[in-house]
Design a protein around this motif. Structure first.
Motif, PDB file in Angstrom:
ATOM      1  N   ARG A 116       0.854  -1.185   0.000  1.00  0.00           N
ATOM      2  CA  ARG A 116       0.000   0.000   0.000  1.00  0.00           C
ATOM      3  C   ARG A 116       0.893   1.239   0.000  1.00  0.00           C
ATOM      4  O   ARG A 116       2.010   1.221   0.510  1.00  0.00           O
ATOM      5  CB  ARG A 116      -0.907   0.021   1.232  1.00  0.00           C
ATOM      6  CG  ARG A 116      -1.866  -1.172   1.315  1.00  0.00           C
ATOM      7  CD  ARG A 116      -2.914  -1.118   0.221  1.00  0.00           C
ATOM      8  NE  ARG A 116      -3.895  -2.184   0.386  1.00  0.00           N
ATOM      9  CZ  ARG A 116      -3.813  -3.365  -0.241  1.00  0.00           C
ATOM     10  NH1 ARG A 116      -2.769  -3.619  -1.036  1.00  0.00           N
ATOM     11  NH2 ARG A 116      -4.755  -4.268  -0.068  1.00  0.00           N
ATOM     12  N   CYS A 117       0.394   2.328  -0.553  1.00  0.00           N
ATOM     13  CA  CYS A 117       1.132   3.578  -0.566  1.00  0.00           C
ATOM     14  C   CYS A 117       0.263   4.653   0.076  1.00  0.00           C
ATOM     15  O   CYS A 117      -0.886   4.846  -0.317  1.00  0.00           O
ATOM     16  CB  CYS A 117       1.499   3.988  -1.991  1.00  0.00           C
ATOM     17  SG  CYS A 117       2.643   2.838  -2.803  1.00  0.00           S
ATOM     18  N   ALA A 118       0.797   5.349   1.043  1.00  0.00           N
ATOM     19  CA  ALA A 118       0.035   6.356   1.766  1.00  0.00           C
ATOM     20  C   ALA A 118      -0.329   7.531   0.863  1.00  0.00           C
ATOM     21  O   ALA A 118      -1.394   8.123   0.992  1.00  0.00           O
ATOM     22  CB  ALA A 118       0.829   6.842   2.974  1.00  0.00           C
ATOM     23  N   GLY A 119       0.564   7.879  -0.033  1.00  0.00           N
ATOM     24  CA  GLY A 119       0.316   8.979  -0.957  1.00  0.00           C
ATOM     25  C   GLY A 119       0.238   8.477  -2.380  1.00  0.00           C
ATOM     26  O   GLY A 119      -0.069   7.315  -2.643  1.00  0.00           O
ATOM     27  N   GLU A 120       0.565   9.332  -3.312  1.00  0.00           N
ATOM     28  CA  GLU A 120       0.508   8.959  -4.720  1.00  0.00           C
ATOM     29  C   GLU A 120       1.698   8.124  -5.139  1.00  0.00           C
ATOM     30  O   GLU A 120       1.632   7.362  -6.087  1.00  0.00           O
ATOM     31  CB  GLU A 120       0.425  10.203  -5.598  1.00  0.00           C
ATOM     32  CG  GLU A 120      -0.891  10.957  -5.465  1.00  0.00           C
ATOM     33  CD  GLU A 120      -0.969  12.112  -6.443  1.00  0.00           C
ATOM     34  OE1 GLU A 120       0.091  12.462  -7.014  1.00  0.00           O
ATOM     35  OE2 GLU A 120      -2.065  12.656  -6.641  1.00  0.00           O
ATOM     36  N   LYS A 121       2.808   8.286  -4.417  1.00  0.00           N
ATOM     37  CA  LYS A 121       4.023   7.565  -4.760  1.00  0.00           C
ATOM     38  C   LYS A 121       4.527   6.800  -3.554  1.00  0.00           C
ATOM     39  O   LYS A 121       4.302   7.187  -2.410  1.00  0.00           O
ATOM     40  CB  LYS A 121       5.107   8.519  -5.274  1.00  0.00           C
ATOM     41  CG  LYS A 121       4.757   9.205  -6.587  1.00  0.00           C
ATOM     42  CD  LYS A 121       5.896  10.091  -7.060  1.00  0.00           C
ATOM     43  CE  LYS A 121       5.561  10.759  -8.385  1.00  0.00           C
ATOM     44  NZ  LYS A 121       6.674  11.610  -8.861  1.00  0.00           N
ATOM     45  N   ALA A 122       5.235   5.704  -3.819  1.00  0.00           N
ATOM     46  CA  ALA A 122       5.793   4.901  -2.731  1.00  0.00           C
ATOM     47  C   ALA A 122       6.990   5.610  -2.123  1.00  0.00           C
ATOM     48  O   ALA A 122       7.811   6.196  -2.827  1.00  0.00           O
ATOM     49  CB  ALA A 122       6.216   3.538  -3.256  1.00  0.00           C
ATOM     50  N   ALA A 123       7.061   5.554  -0.802  1.00  0.00           N
ATOM     51  CA  ALA A 123       8.226   6.113  -0.123  1.00  0.00           C
ATOM     52  C   ALA A 123       9.448   5.242  -0.379  1.00  0.00           C
ATOM     53  O   ALA A 123       9.327   4.035  -0.593  1.00  0.00           O
ATOM     54  CB  ALA A 123       7.956   6.207   1.370  1.00  0.00           C
ATOM     55  N   THR A 124      10.636   5.837  -0.366  1.00  0.00           N
ATOM     56  CA  THR A 124      11.870   5.077  -0.567  1.00  0.00           C
ATOM     57  C   THR A 124      12.766   5.210   0.652  1.00  0.00           C
ATOM     58  O   THR A 124      12.606   6.111   1.463  1.00  0.00           O
ATOM     59  CB  THR A 124      12.630   5.563  -1.819  1.00  0.00           C
ATOM     60  OG1 THR A 124      12.929   6.957  -1.661  1.00  0.00           O
ATOM     61  CG2 THR A 124      11.786   5.361  -3.066  1.00  0.00           C
ATOM     62  N   GLY A 125      13.707   4.304   0.767  1.00  0.00           N
ATOM     63  CA  GLY A 125      14.693   4.373   1.829  1.00  0.00           C
ATOM     64  C   GLY A 125      14.466   3.407   2.962  1.00  0.00           C
ATOM     65  O   GLY A 125      15.408   3.055   3.664  1.00  0.00           O
ATOM     66  N   GLY A 126      13.235   2.954   3.175  1.00  0.00           N
ATOM     67  CA  GLY A 126      12.961   2.028   4.259  1.00  0.00           C
ATOM     68  C   GLY A 126      13.049   0.585   3.794  1.00  0.00           C
ATOM     69  O   GLY A 126      13.306   0.285   2.626  1.00  0.00           O
ATOM     70  N   PHE A 127      12.823  -0.333   4.743  1.00  0.00           N
ATOM     71  CA  PHE A 127      12.823  -1.745   4.392  1.00  0.00           C
ATOM     72  C   PHE A 127      11.573  -2.095   3.589  1.00  0.00           C
ATOM     73  O   PHE A 127      10.580  -1.355   3.604  1.00  0.00           O
ATOM     74  CB  PHE A 127      12.891  -2.616   5.657  1.00  0.00           C
ATOM     75  CG  PHE A 127      14.235  -2.580   6.326  1.00  0.00           C
ATOM     76  CD1 PHE A 127      15.346  -3.114   5.704  1.00  0.00           C
ATOM     77  CD2 PHE A 127      14.386  -2.020   7.587  1.00  0.00           C
ATOM     78  CE1 PHE A 127      16.593  -3.088   6.318  1.00  0.00           C
ATOM     79  CE2 PHE A 127      15.615  -1.987   8.216  1.00  0.00           C
ATOM     80  CZ  PHE A 127      16.726  -2.517   7.575  1.00  0.00           C
ATOM     81  N   CYS A 128      11.629  -3.216   2.908  1.00  0.00           N
ATOM     82  CA  CYS A 128      10.487  -3.702   2.125  1.00  0.00           C
ATOM     83  C   CYS A 128       9.470  -4.289   3.105  1.00  0.00           C
ATOM     84  O   CYS A 128       9.535  -5.470   3.455  1.00  0.00           O
ATOM     85  CB  CYS A 128      10.974  -4.754   1.130  1.00  0.00           C
ATOM     86  SG  CYS A 128       9.702  -5.335  -0.009  1.00  0.00           S
ATOM     87  N   ASN A 129       8.533  -3.456   3.556  1.00  0.00           N
ATOM     88  CA  ASN A 129       7.652  -3.849   4.656  1.00  0.00           C
ATOM     89  C   ASN A 129       6.172  -3.650   4.366  1.00  0.00           C
ATOM     90  O   ASN A 129       5.370  -3.494   5.277  1.00  0.00           O
ATOM     91  CB  ASN A 129       8.032  -3.078   5.922  1.00  0.00           C
ATOM     92  CG  ASN A 129       7.912  -1.570   5.732  1.00  0.00           C
ATOM     93  OD1 ASN A 129       7.543  -1.093   4.645  1.00  0.00           O
ATOM     94  ND2 ASN A 129       8.223  -0.821   6.771  1.00  0.00           N
TER      95      ASN A 129
END
Length: 329
Positions: free
Chosen positions: A157-170
Motif C-alpha cells: 500500500r502507498c500512503a500517498g501517490e508515490k511509494a516512499a523510498t529508503g525504508g525496508f520492504c515492509n
C-alpha cells in the motif's frame, strides 16, 4: 473491471541466429565421472567457470544440466541448455540467474499474471531466495508452477501517490515472500486495489517482481526500485541442482546404477519433495558429483609469521586473527 494477462519481460540475453557452442541433451551421462574423464571439457564461458554436473558437450554434463556458450557477443555468455536463461555464476550445487519481471499497469485493469519456469527438471529456484514485489496498492499471491500449490502472499500500500523510498520492504510500496522450499517455477496473480491510478501516480511505470538470494534486511526500497533500470543493484536468484531421475536418496542407493553422489559424499533429499542433492562433509571441500571429488580441507595448524599476536593489551591466539587493530584513546 477488466482483466488482462500481461506478457512479462525477463532480463535475458538471447541471439537465435548466432553461432553457438552448444551441448545436445543426448550427450548427458548418468554415471559418476572422474576428473580425468572431464579433462577435455570446456572449463569456462566468458566470466563464468563451469563445474560438473553442468557442462558443455557430450560426456561433460549430467543428464539435464547441459549448457550453451554464446560467442556471438564481445563477451561470451552462458545459458542453461538451449534456453534463454543466462548463467552469471555457478558452482557444483547452484547457478545464478537474474529473475526480474516488469508489468506495465493500465488504468481500469485490476488483475495481472506473471510466471517463471526453470528450463529443465534438474534446476529449481532455491529456498534461499526471496521474491520482492515493488509498486503501489496491490495484493500479490504466489503459487508453485505446475502444481498450483499456494506458496505465499503479500500486499503493498502507498500512503500517498508515490511509494516512499529508503525504508525496508515492509508493505509500503514493496512487499516480499521468502520461498519456503525449492520450486520448479512459480505463477503469480497480482490484483490492483487502485485501478483509477495513472502511470504518473507510480514511482515507476508499473510493478516489478524480482527474485534474489539476499536476505530482506540487506535491501531497502531504494535498492529495489533502482533495479528497475539497473538490475546489478540486486543479487541474482540462486538456482539449485536437484537430481531428478530418482525421487529421493533412498531409491538410487538401492539401485545405484545412476546414483549421482560419489562414495565419499553424502546425499540430502530436496526440499521440493522430489529428487536429491550431493554434498561433501563439513570437514571436506570439492565436488561430490565426481569420483574422489571430496577432499579433506587444507588446514595449516601454524599461523604465518607476519600475523600480529595482539591488539593493545589483548592477546589474539591462533586460529583467531586480526584484519585491523584500532587503538582508541
Amino acid at each position: 473491471m477488466g482483466t488482462i494477462l500481461i506478457a512479462m519481460s525477463f532480463l535475458l540475453v538471447f541471439s537465435a541466429a548466432a553461432p553457438q557452442a552448444s551441448a545436445a541433451a543426448a550427450g548427458g551421462i548418468l554415471q559418476i565421472p572422474s576428473s580425468d574423464s572431464l579433462a577435455h571439457c570446456i572449463p569456462r564461458c566468458g566470466d563464468v567457470d563451469i563445474f560438473y554436473p553442468f557442462g558443455i558437450g557430450p560426456g561433460c554434463f549430467r543428464q539435464g544440466f547441459d549448457l550453451t556458450c554464446n560467442h556471438s557477443t564481445k563477451h561470451p555468455k552462458l545459458f542453461l541448455g538451449s534456453s534463454t536463461v543466462p548463467v552469471t555464476d555457478m558452482y557444483y550445487d547452484y547457478a545464478s540467474t537474474p529473475i526480474n519481471i516488469k508489468l506495465a499497469t493500465r488504468p481500469g485493469t485490476d488483475t495481472y499474471n506473471m510466471s517463471w519456469e526453470a528450463p529443465s527438471k534438474g534446476i529449481t529456484i532455491s529456498s534461499d531466495n526471496t521474491l520482492y514485489v515493488v509498486g503501489c496498492d496491490f495484493d500479490f499471491t504466489l503459487f508453485e508452477y505446475g502444481t498450483g500449490d499456494l506458496v505465499g502472499s503479500c500486499m503493498s500500500r502507498c500512503a500517498g501517490e508515490k511509494a516512499a523510498t529508503g525504508g525496508f520492504c515492509n508493505g509500503i510500496g514493496c512487499c516480499l515472500i521468502p520461498l519456503p522450499r525449492d520450486l520448479q517455477g512459480f505463477q503469480a496473480e497480482l490484483v490492483s486495489t487502485n485501478i483509477t491510478a495513472t502511470q504518473s501516480d507510480w514511482l515507476h511505470p508499473g510493478i516489478m517482481a524480482v527474485v534474489s538470494r539476499a536476505d530482506y534486511y540487506m535491501y531497502n526500497t531504494t535498492n529495489i526500485f533502482s533495479s528497475w533500470t539497473d538490475a546489478s543493484n540486486i543479487d541474482d536468484a540462486m538456482l539449485s541442482v536437484t537430481i531428478m531421475d530418482q525421487p529421493s536418496c533412498q531409491s538410487p542407493q538401492m539401485n545405484n546404477a545412476s546414483y549421482a553422489c560419489s562414495n565419499d559424499s553424502s546425499c540430502q533429499n530436496s526440499s521440493s519433495g522430489h529428487g536429491y542433492g550431493c554434498y561433501c562433509s563439513p570437514y571436506e571441500q570439492g565436488n561430490p558429483y565426481i569420483l574422489d571429488g571430496c577432499l579433506e580441507a587444507d588446514y595449516n595448524p601454524k599461523p604465518k609469521e607476519h600475523c600480529p599476536p595482539s591488539c593493545g593489551r589483548i592477546t589474539v591466539p591462533f586460529p583467531f586473527g586480526l584484519v585491523a587493530c584500532a587503538m582508541l584513546d
